[in-house]
Motif scaffolding. Structure first.
Motif, mmCIF file in Angstrom:
data_model
loop_
_atom_site.group_PDB
_atom_site.id
_atom_site.type_symbol
_atom_site.label_atom_id
_atom_site.label_comp_id
_atom_site.label_asym_id
_atom_site.label_seq_id
_atom_site.Cartn_x
_atom_site.Cartn_y
_atom_site.Cartn_z
ATOM 1 N N MET A 160 43.200 24.840 -24.793
ATOM 2 C CA MET A 160 43.193 26.052 -23.982
ATOM 3 C C MET A 160 42.958 27.285 -24.856
ATOM 4 S SD MET A 160 45.930 27.374 -21.129
ATOM 5 C CE MET A 160 47.310 27.440 -22.280
ATOM 6 N N GLY A 169 39.382 27.516 -25.566
ATOM 7 C CA GLY A 169 38.675 28.010 -24.393
ATOM 8 C C GLY A 169 38.804 29.514 -24.247
ATOM 9 N N LEU A 170 39.998 30.022 -24.487
ATOM 10 C CA LEU A 170 40.217 31.471 -24.421
ATOM 11 C C LEU A 170 39.397 32.190 -25.493
ATOM 12 C CD1 LEU A 170 44.088 31.500 -23.842
ATOM 13 C CD2 LEU A 170 42.343 32.252 -22.199
ATOM 14 N N ALA A 191 35.744 32.165 -24.419
ATOM 15 C CA ALA A 191 35.524 33.027 -23.255
ATOM 16 C C ALA A 191 35.531 34.499 -23.666
ATOM 17 C CB ALA A 191 36.588 32.760 -22.199
ATOM 18 N N HIS A 234 33.688 32.496 -18.556
ATOM 19 C CA HIS A 234 34.700 32.075 -17.586
ATOM 20 C C HIS A 234 35.241 30.716 -18.013
ATOM 21 C CE1 HIS A 234 36.449 31.731 -13.455
ATOM 22 N NE2 HIS A 234 36.362 30.439 -13.742
ATOM 23 N N MET A 235 36.565 30.564 -17.995
ATOM 24 C CA MET A 235 37.202 29.311 -18.393
ATOM 25 C C MET A 235 37.671 28.548 -17.171
ATOM 26 S SD MET A 235 40.434 28.649 -21.002
ATOM 27 C CE MET A 235 41.670 29.416 -19.923
ATOM 28 N N SER A 236 37.211 27.300 -17.046
ATOM 29 C CA SER A 236 37.674 26.408 -15.987
ATOM 30 C C SER A 236 38.554 25.328 -16.603
ATOM 31 C CB SER A 236 36.492 25.756 -15.267
ATOM 32 O OG SER A 236 35.751 26.713 -14.541
ATOM 33 N N LEU A 237 39.756 25.167 -16.055
ATOM 34 C CA LEU A 237 40.674 24.141 -16.523
ATOM 35 C C LEU A 237 40.473 22.903 -15.660
ATOM 36 C CD1 LEU A 237 43.795 26.434 -17.003
ATOM 37 C CD2 LEU A 237 42.230 25.605 -18.764
ATOM 38 N N LEU A 276 48.608 32.714 -18.216
ATOM 39 C CA LEU A 276 47.262 33.275 -18.302
ATOM 40 C C LEU A 276 47.144 34.643 -17.642
ATOM 41 C CD1 LEU A 276 45.006 30.123 -17.744
ATOM 42 C CD2 LEU A 276 45.493 31.325 -19.881
ATOM 43 N N TRP A 285 39.743 32.736 -15.140
ATOM 44 C CA TRP A 285 39.898 31.288 -15.193
ATOM 45 C C TRP A 285 40.087 30.737 -13.791
ATOM 46 C CZ3 TRP A 285 44.205 34.280 -15.084
ATOM 47 C CH2 TRP A 285 45.299 33.809 -14.358
ATOM 48 N N ASP A 286 39.894 29.433 -13.669
ATOM 49 C CA ASP A 286 40.221 28.745 -12.429
ATOM 50 C C ASP A 286 40.592 27.299 -12.766
ATOM 51 O OD1 ASP A 286 37.725 27.651 -13.038
ATOM 52 O OD2 ASP A 286 37.054 27.607 -10.965
ATOM 53 N N TRP A 287 41.155 26.608 -11.760
ATOM 54 C CA TRP A 287 41.494 25.195 -11.885
ATOM 55 C C TRP A 287 40.502 24.362 -11.096
ATOM 56 C CZ3 TRP A 287 45.300 23.061 -14.873
ATOM 57 C CH2 TRP A 287 46.284 23.928 -15.371
#
Length: 269
Positions: free
Chosen positions: A20, A23-24, A27, A33-36, A79, A86-88
Motif C-alpha cells: 500500500m 501504491g501511495l 500515485a 489513482h490507487m485501487s485496492l 487513507l 483510492w477505491d476498493w
C-alpha cells in the motif's frame, strides 16, 4: 508518459502495508489513482464429502466477509489522511485469478515478494499473474518502506519480455537519476543492448551500458553480482524469456533474482 491506474493487491497479511505504501508513493509521484484489489476466494468455503458431493460453508464465508469489511473500514480511516484518491475492488476467485482480472486496465499492479531465502506463496502468485496477464507487476519485498527509482537497473537479454518490461518502466526510467542497462554476455545478439540505449535516448533517458562476461558463473549469479555491486533501487526485467537465457517457465534467472535480490523488481511478460 506516466502511471495513472495503480492497483495494489490488498489483504490482511503483514506485507500489505509495504504494498500500500508503494501504491501511495507511485500515485503521488505520477498524480495517479490507487485501487485496492481484494480477492474473495469463494472456493475456500466449499467442502467435499467422501461421496464426491460438495456444499458451501456459509458460516465460514460470512465470518470472512466480516473480516474483509473490518479491513476495508480500517484502511479507509487511515487513507482519509492521505492526499491520494483510492477505491476498493473485490473480485471472486483465487488470488491469482482475481489479480489477473483486476489488472486488465491497470498501468501497474503491485504485489509482494517472499523474503530472501524463504520461498513462499507470494512468488507463486507473482509468477501466475505476470505470465497470465499483460499487466506489468511491481513486486516488492515485505520489508520495503518506500519505493524509490533514483537508480534503475535494466536486466536485458534481447527477448520480447525484457523489451516489454522496458516499455512498462518508462515513467520510472524518465524520473530516474541513473539508468544502467546490464547484460550478461553469452551468445551473439540479434537485438543488441545498444538498441535499448537508443530507444531510451528518444525518450530523453541517458542510460549507461554494462556488459559483463559470464565466466564460470551462471547467468543469474553473474547478474546478481552486478546488481549487488551497483546497488540499484529498482530492477527492471522480463519475467519469462524465449531468448538467449532459455528459461523454463518462471524459472532460471527470473526465479533466482526474485528470491535473492531483496529490492523491488518490475516484471513484464
Amino acid at each position: 508518459m506516466t502511471m495513472k491506474s495503480i492497483m495494489v493487491h490488498a489483504g490482511s497479511d503483514s506485507a500489505f502495508e509495504s504494498r500500500m505504501q508503494a501504491g501511495l508513493d507511485l500515485a503521488r509521484r505520477f498524480d495517479g489513482h490507487m485501487s485496492l484489489i481484494l480477492p474473495r476466494p469463494t472456493q475456500d468455503y466449499v467442502a467435499f464429502d467422501m461421496f464426491g458431493g460438495a456444499h458451501f460453508i456459509a458460516e465460514a464465508f460470512d465470518a470472512a466477509e466480516k473480516e474483509r469489511a473490518k479491513l476495508c473500514a480500517r484502511i479507509d480511516e487511515r487513507l482519509k489522511a492521505e492526499d491520494v484518491p483510492w477505491d476498493w475492488q473485490l473480485f471472486d476467485g483465487t488470488t491469482s485469478d482475481a489479480l489477473i482480472n483486476a489488472g486488465r486496465l491497470a498501468d501497474i499492479l503491485i504485489m509482494s515478494l517472499d523474503e530472501a531465502g524463504a520461498p513462499g506463496i507470494a512468488r507463486t502468485w507473482v509468477s501466475d499473474v505476470v505470465t497470465g496477464s499483460r499487466t506489468p507487476v511491481l513486486a516488492i519485498p515485505a520489508s520495503c518502506k518506500q519505493i524509490s527509482f533514483d537508480r534503475v537497473m535494466i536486466a536485458y537479454d534481447g527477448g520480447f519480455e525484457a523489451a516489454n518490461a522496458v516499455r512498462a518502466a518508462l515513467p520510472m526510467l524518465m524520473a530516474a537519476t541513473q539508468v544502467r542497462i546490464s547484460e550478461v554476455e553469452t551468445l551473439p545478439e540479434e537485438f543488441p543492448v545498444t538498441d535499448v540505449a537508443s530507444y531510451l535516448s528518444r525518450h530523453g533517458i541517458n542510460a549507461e551500458i554494462a556488459v559483463a562476461a559470464k565466466g564460470d558463473q551462471s547467468v543469474e549469479e553473474r547478474l546478481l553480482a552486478e546488481a549487488n555491486a551497483w546497488r540499484p533501487d529498482l530492477l527492471v526485467m522480463g519475467a519469462y524469456s524465449h531468448g538467449r537465457w532459455r528459461e523454463t517457465l518462471f524459472g532460471g534467472v527470473t526465479k533466482f533474482m526474485l528470491g535473492e535480490l531483496g529490492i523491488p523488481v518490475l516484471l513484464a511478460h
